[in-house]
Design a protein around this motif. Structure first.
Motif, PDB file in Angstrom:
ATOM      1  N   VAL A  23      -4.342   0.357  -6.228  1.00 24.64           N
ATOM      2  CA  VAL A  23      -3.636  -0.177  -5.304  1.00 24.64           C
ATOM      3  C   VAL A  23      -4.235   0.356  -4.304  1.00 24.64           C
ATOM      4  CG1 VAL A  23      -0.919   0.297  -3.936  1.00 24.64           C
ATOM      5  CG2 VAL A  23      -1.304  -0.351  -6.739  1.00 24.64           C
ATOM      6  N   GLU A  24      -4.164  -0.080  -2.559  1.00 26.19           N
ATOM      7  CA  GLU A  24      -4.823   0.816  -1.932  1.00 26.19           C
ATOM      8  C   GLU A  24      -3.995   2.095  -1.038  1.00 26.19           C
ATOM      9  OE1 GLU A  24      -6.178  -0.544   2.540  1.00 26.19           O
ATOM     10  OE2 GLU A  24      -4.424  -1.897   1.395  1.00 26.19           O
ATOM     11  N   VAL A  25      -4.836   2.806  -1.032  1.00 27.06           N
ATOM     12  CA  VAL A  25      -3.965   4.258   0.135  1.00 27.06           C
ATOM     13  C   VAL A  25      -4.205   4.016   0.643  1.00 27.06           C
ATOM     14  CG1 VAL A  25      -3.133   6.765  -0.868  1.00 27.06           C
ATOM     15  CG2 VAL A  25      -3.481   5.228  -2.788  1.00 27.06           C
ATOM     16  N   VAL A  26      -3.478   4.652   1.663  1.00 25.37           N
ATOM     17  CA  VAL A  26      -3.776   4.388   3.269  1.00 25.37           C
ATOM     18  C   VAL A  26      -3.442   5.856   3.955  1.00 25.37           C
ATOM     19  CG1 VAL A  26      -3.687   3.060   5.647  1.00 25.37           C
ATOM     20  CG2 VAL A  26      -3.538   1.783   3.625  1.00 25.37           C
ATOM     21  N   ALA A  28       0.806  -1.488   0.130  1.00 25.13           N
ATOM     22  CA  ALA A  28      -0.377  -0.098  -0.149  1.00 25.13           C
ATOM     23  C   ALA A  28       0.718   1.414  -0.079  1.00 25.13           C
ATOM     24  CB  ALA A  28      -1.418  -0.024   1.105  1.00 25.13           C
ATOM     25  N   LEU A  29       0.616   2.122  -0.259  1.00 21.41           N
ATOM     26  CA  LEU A  29       0.984   3.494  -0.324  1.00 21.41           C
ATOM     27  C   LEU A  29       0.389   4.097   1.271  1.00 21.41           C
ATOM     28  CD1 LEU A  29       2.417   6.405  -1.535  1.00 21.41           C
ATOM     29  CD2 LEU A  29       0.604   7.192  -1.933  1.00 21.41           C
ATOM     30  N   PHE A  30       1.136   4.506   1.681  1.00 20.00           N
ATOM     31  CA  PHE A  30       0.707   5.148   3.628  1.00 20.00           C
ATOM     32  C   PHE A  30       1.061   6.463   2.990  1.00 20.00           C
ATOM     33  CE2 PHE A  30       1.500   6.975   7.491  1.00 20.00           C
ATOM     34  CZ  PHE A  30       0.502   6.331   7.990  1.00 20.00           C
ATOM     35  N   GLY A  31       0.194   7.816   3.882  1.00 20.39           N
ATOM     36  CA  GLY A  31       0.304   9.097   3.844  1.00 20.39           C
ATOM     37  C   GLY A  31       0.063   9.237   5.340  1.00 20.39           C
ATOM     38  N   GLU A  79       2.150  14.513  -5.013  1.00 16.55           N
ATOM     39  CA  GLU A  79       0.517  13.896  -5.089  1.00 16.55           C
ATOM     40  C   GLU A  79       0.164  12.667  -5.815  1.00 16.55           C
ATOM     41  OE1 GLU A  79      -3.725  16.746  -5.436  1.00 16.55           O
ATOM     42  OE2 GLU A  79      -1.788  17.524  -5.425  1.00 16.55           O
ATOM     43  N   VAL A  80       0.657  13.087  -7.401  1.00 12.65           N
ATOM     44  CA  VAL A  80       0.862  12.059  -8.145  1.00 12.65           C
ATOM     45  C   VAL A  80       1.073   9.890  -7.591  1.00 12.65           C
ATOM     46  CG1 VAL A  80       2.726  11.914  -8.947  1.00 12.65           C
ATOM     47  CG2 VAL A  80       1.011  11.464 -10.874  1.00 12.65           C
ATOM     48  N   LEU A  81       0.961   9.928  -6.722  1.00 13.61           N
ATOM     49  CA  LEU A  81       1.388   8.743  -6.603  1.00 13.61           C
ATOM     50  C   LEU A  81      -0.111   8.274  -5.612  1.00 13.61           C
ATOM     51  CD1 LEU A  81       4.478   8.643  -4.303  1.00 13.61           C
ATOM     52  CD2 LEU A  81       4.171   7.775  -6.450  1.00 13.61           C
ATOM     53  N   SER A  82      -0.953   9.084  -5.749  1.00 10.19           N
ATOM     54  CA  SER A  82      -2.040   8.879  -5.212  1.00 10.19           C
ATOM     55  C   SER A  82      -3.183   8.745  -6.302  1.00 10.19           C
ATOM     56  CB  SER A  82      -2.394   9.708  -3.761  1.00 10.19           C
ATOM     57  OG  SER A  82      -2.302   9.542  -2.796  1.00 10.19           O
ATOM     58  N   ALA A  83      -2.763   9.580  -6.917  1.00 14.64           N
ATOM     59  CA  ALA A  83      -3.682   9.638  -8.454  1.00 14.64           C
ATOM     60  C   ALA A  83      -3.482   8.123  -9.179  1.00 14.64           C
ATOM     61  CB  ALA A  83      -3.976  10.625  -8.884  1.00 14.64           C
ATOM     62  N   LEU A  84      -2.263   7.804  -9.451  1.00 16.00           N
ATOM     63  CA  LEU A  84      -1.770   6.845  -9.516  1.00 16.00           C
ATOM     64  C   LEU A  84      -2.325   5.837  -9.237  1.00 16.00           C
ATOM     65  CD1 LEU A  84       1.691   8.327 -11.581  1.00 16.00           C
ATOM     66  CD2 LEU A  84      -0.253   7.239 -12.529  1.00 16.00           C
ATOM     67  N   ALA A  85      -1.887   5.370  -7.740  1.00 17.95           N
ATOM     68  CA  ALA A  85      -2.505   4.450  -6.988  1.00 17.95           C
ATOM     69  C   ALA A  85      -3.647   3.698  -7.225  1.00 17.95           C
ATOM     70  CB  ALA A  85      -1.890   4.482  -5.767  1.00 17.95           C
ATOM     71  N   ARG A  86      -4.537   4.867  -6.751  1.00 15.70           N
ATOM     72  CA  ARG A  86      -5.743   4.886  -7.010  1.00 15.70           C
ATOM     73  C   ARG A  86      -6.120   4.822  -8.682  1.00 15.70           C
ATOM     74  NH1 ARG A  86      -6.840  10.149  -3.793  1.00 15.70           N
ATOM     75  NH2 ARG A  86      -7.406   9.170  -1.267  1.00 15.70           N
ATOM     76  N   ALA A 115      -2.565  11.141  -0.099  1.00 16.02           N
ATOM     77  CA  ALA A 115      -1.173  10.719   1.176  1.00 16.02           C
ATOM     78  C   ALA A 115       0.262  12.053   0.741  1.00 16.02           C
ATOM     79  CB  ALA A 115      -1.043   9.017   0.412  1.00 16.02           C
ATOM     80  N   GLY A 116      -0.003  12.432   1.772  1.00 15.91           N
ATOM     81  CA  GLY A 116       0.886  13.194   1.990  1.00 15.91           C
ATOM     82  C   GLY A 116       2.438  13.090   2.389  1.00 15.91           C
ATOM     83  N   PRO A 117       3.027  13.175   1.881  1.00 18.08           N
ATOM     84  CA  PRO A 117       4.722  13.291   1.795  1.00 18.08           C
ATOM     85  C   PRO A 117       5.745  13.965   3.438  1.00 18.08           C
ATOM     86  CG  PRO A 117       5.025  14.660   0.443  1.00 18.08           C
ATOM     87  CD  PRO A 117       3.703  14.261   0.984  1.00 18.08           C
ATOM     88  N   MET A 118       4.446  14.634   4.389  1.00 21.74           N
ATOM     89  CA  MET A 118       4.672  14.560   5.621  1.00 21.74           C
ATOM     90  C   MET A 118       5.412  13.705   6.112  1.00 21.74           C
ATOM     91  SD  MET A 118       1.491  15.956   4.494  1.00 21.74           S
ATOM     92  CE  MET A 118       0.157  15.917   5.368  1.00 21.74           C
ATOM     93  N   PHE A 119       4.249  12.539   6.299  1.00 19.09           N
ATOM     94  CA  PHE A 119       4.923  11.249   6.565  1.00 19.09           C
ATOM     95  C   PHE A 119       4.441   9.870   6.056  1.00 19.09           C
ATOM     96  CE2 PHE A 119       6.194   7.915   9.089  1.00 19.09           C
ATOM     97  CZ  PHE A 119       7.031   7.392   9.809  1.00 19.09           C
TER      98      PHE A 119
END
Length: 246
Positions: free
Chosen positions: A156-159, A97-100, A145-152, A115-119
């Motif tokens: 791919v799960e975005v947590v 998953a992508l976590f942020g 931000e593009v990571l969440s768009a492409l994952a969805r 999911a932001g890269p703040m963490f």
């Protein structure tokens, strides 16, 4: 937006957390972040990348890892409030998953919380599977931000860990709520100061960090008292060369 992100099982793997900073970040911010991570037993690598765009630096970090590695990004003015929050982020990345931390770009045309890269935690292989996208801020997306768009788009799960409290409300989280200076995420899992280049806000981060280091409870009454005082002070002048903000 998911609110059950912390139901995964912790992993024992210790993945380095990468944080970049510019020369306009007060030294006190860097030291407090170091102290929190040391107290929690989480490996931290702070990297000076003066005037380098956030997205460029993140790509460089990903490129120097192996495909199976877990890569964790953290803003210089953010930290977990306990070790389990870090372990859960690693766990989500381990299973693909992508976590942020939940974020919203009010200055971009998109309308989805991401999911932001703040963490942020992900396996490098995920970035590769998504086509190694450019992580720089663009007309459409903010940094990463593009990571969440492409994952969805690819299932791919975005947590996301969502804001649950903020000391100085400043921005809308789309239609989900608000966030601002001194934002807490999850069930007291993460803290992000925002706008750490402004010296007036350093006291807020220091107060939260000191409570984490002491191992006691978070003193929200104290934080609010500080925030009410700081909110009336004039913010520091923004350097003209700044084009990425924490």
């Amino acid at each position: 937006m998911r609110d059950d992100w912390n139901k995964g099982s912790p992993m024992s793997e210790q993945a380095n957390v990468h944080a970049m900073y510019w020369d306009n970040i007060p030294q006190g911010i860097l030291k407090k972040q170091q102290d929190v991570f040391a107290h929690l037993g989480i490996p931290l690598r702070q990297e000076r990348a003066h005037k380098k765009p956030h997205g460029v630096w993140m790509r460089e970090v990903l490129e120097r890892h192996a495909s199976e590695d877990i890569v964790i990004f953290c803003d210089i003015d953010a930290f977990p409030l306990h070790q389990d929050a870090y372990l859960q982020a690693v766990s989500h990345a381990q299973r693909g998953a992508l976590f942020g931390l939940a974020q919203f770009s009010n200055h971009k045309p998109g309308n989805e919380v991401y999911a932001g890269p703040m963490f942020m935690a992900l396996r490098k292989q995920l970035w590769e599977d998504l086509g190694k996208p450019d992580l720089q801020s663009s007309k459409q997306h903010d940094a990463a931000e593009v990571l969440s768009a492409l994952a969805r788009a690819r299932g791919v799960e975005v947590v996301m860990s969502e804001p649950t409290a903020t000391l100085i409300s400043k921005w809308a989280l789309g239609s989900e709520g608000v966030f601002g200076i001194g934002t807490f995420y999850g069930r007291r899992d993460f803290f992000h100061l925002f706008e750490s280049r402004k010296p007036a806000y350093e006291a807020l981060l220091a107060a939260v960090a000191d409570d984490v280091i002491k191992g006691g409870q978070l003193n929200f009454a104290h934080y609010l008292e500080l925030a009410h005082t700081l909110a009336t002070e004039a913010p520091a002048k923004r350097p003209r060369w700044q084009f990425w903000k924490s």
